[in-house]
Write an enzyme that holds these catalytic residues in place. Structure first.
Site, short mmCIF file in Angstrom:
data_model
loop_
_atom_site.label_atom_id
_atom_site.label_comp_id
_atom_site.label_asym_id
_atom_site.label_seq_id
_atom_site.Cartn_x
_atom_site.Cartn_y
_atom_site.Cartn_z
CG ASP A 150 -5.87 9.04 5.99
OD1 ASP A 150 -5.58 9.41 7.17
OD2 ASP A 150 -6.44 9.71 5.01
CB VAL A 179 1.35 13.29 2.02
CG1 VAL A 179 1.77 13.95 3.46
CG2 VAL A 179 1.13 11.99 1.93
CG ASP A 189 -3.89 10.79 -6.87
OD1 ASP A 189 -3.89 10.20 -5.63
OD2 ASP A 189 -4.99 11.23 -7.27
CD GLU A 235 -3.12 0.74 0.35
OE1 GLU A 235 -2.59 1.57 -0.34
OE2 GLU A 235 -4.27 0.69 0.49
P1 5GP Z 1 -7.77 5.03 4.07
O1 5GP Z 1 -8.75 4.16 3.50
O2 5GP Z 1 -6.69 4.26 5.09
O3 5GP Z 1 -8.26 6.37 4.63
O4 5GP Z 1 -6.84 5.36 2.69
C1 5GP Z 1 -6.32 4.87 2.18
C2 5GP Z 1 -6.20 5.39 0.62
O5 5GP Z 1 -6.65 6.83 0.48
C3 5GP Z 1 -4.65 5.48 0.26
O6 5GP Z 1 -4.42 4.17 -0.38
C4 5GP Z 1 -4.58 6.65 -0.55
O7 5GP Z 1 -4.89 6.29 -1.96
C5 5GP Z 1 -5.63 7.44 -0.16
N1 5GP Z 1 -5.07 8.59 0.81
C6 5GP Z 1 -5.11 8.67 2.13
N2 5GP Z 1 -4.29 9.55 2.50
C7 5GP Z 1 -3.65 10.19 1.51
C8 5GP Z 1 -2.82 11.28 1.62
O8 5GP Z 1 -2.58 12.06 2.52
N3 5GP Z 1 -2.54 11.57 0.33
C9 5GP Z 1 -2.93 10.91 -1.00
N4 5GP Z 1 -2.51 11.46 -1.97
N5 5GP Z 1 -3.84 9.99 -0.56
C10 5GP Z 1 -4.41 9.30 0.44
#
Ligand code: 5GP
Length: 182
Positions: A103, A153, A159, A99
């Site tokens: 987040d 980020v 992206d 991954e």
């Molecule tokens: P989660 O489901 O853990 O909230 O997020 C997972 C996905 O969200 C990551 O694989 C990524 O694609 C996107 N994501 C989460 N935080 C960030 C961030 O700070 N920057 C970017 N560019 N994508 C994020």
């Protein structure tokens, strides 16, 4: 493009040094008999996977998944869908999910539960970045590159609105570069 970056959080040399260390951790954890499958979660993890596997000294395979996450916004919806599934079965195989960032944890939690239902021999996670401050579901992270603060980020595969993935470092965008769309 570089002018859009407010600050660099992790520079190119630090990323490459840490990926070499993660490669060494993986070399200690697996050997040729295991032939693990590295599941790259597209699109964000494509550079991480590409650099990581070049440090591996054991036989392995790679496969890809596309899951929906944010669309063009910067906040997670908590709703995850598989848009492209693995090509091959993982039943009885050792699996490492690769991954870009964990987040809230919703995405990796969904992927883990989905892949676990296919009865792999083992299932581990390698993530370049970890943002623990925003976690909504607990997920076991086995190989972690860096912890990052609660900021959106970009760069090194990650992206904003499908852009900036080619930056060789992890950075934060200038506020003026975000569109007004929700
Ligand atoms: P989660 O489901 O853990 O909230 O997020 C997972 C996905 O969200 C990551 O694989 C990524 O694609 C996107 N994501 C989460 N935080 C960030 C961030 O700070 N920057 C970017 N560019 N994508 C994020």
């Amino acid at each position: 493009m570089h002018d859009d970056v407010q600050k660099i959080l992790i520079d190119e040399a630090a990323i490459q040094r840490r990926i070499a260390e993660l490669g060494a951790e993986l070399n200690a954890a697996y050997d040729d008999e295991d032939v693990p499958i590295f599941v790259c979660v597209l699109k964000g993890a494509f550079l991480f996977l590409a650099d990581l596997v070049r440090h591996l000294r054991f036989r392995h395979e790679i496969d890809f998944m596309v899951v929906s996450s944010y669309g063009d916004a910067t906040r997670s919806s908590g709703i995850v869908r598989i848009l492209l599934d693995l090509e091959r079965s993982i039943e009885g195989r050792h699996v490492v999910v690769v991954e870009d960032i964990v987040d809230t944890g919703y995405t990796i939690d969904y992927i883990l539960r989905n892949l676990a239902s296919r009865h792999p021999a083992s299932l581990r996670i390698a993530t370049l970045l970890n943002k623990p401050s925003r976690r909504k579901v607990e997920v076991p992270l086995d190989f972690v590159g860096f912890e990052v603060p609660d900021e959106f980020v970009i760069g090194y595969g990650l992206d904003y609105a499908q852009q900036y993935r080619n930056l060789p470092y992890i950075g934060v965008l200038k506020p003026s570069c975000y569109s007004d769309e929700p």
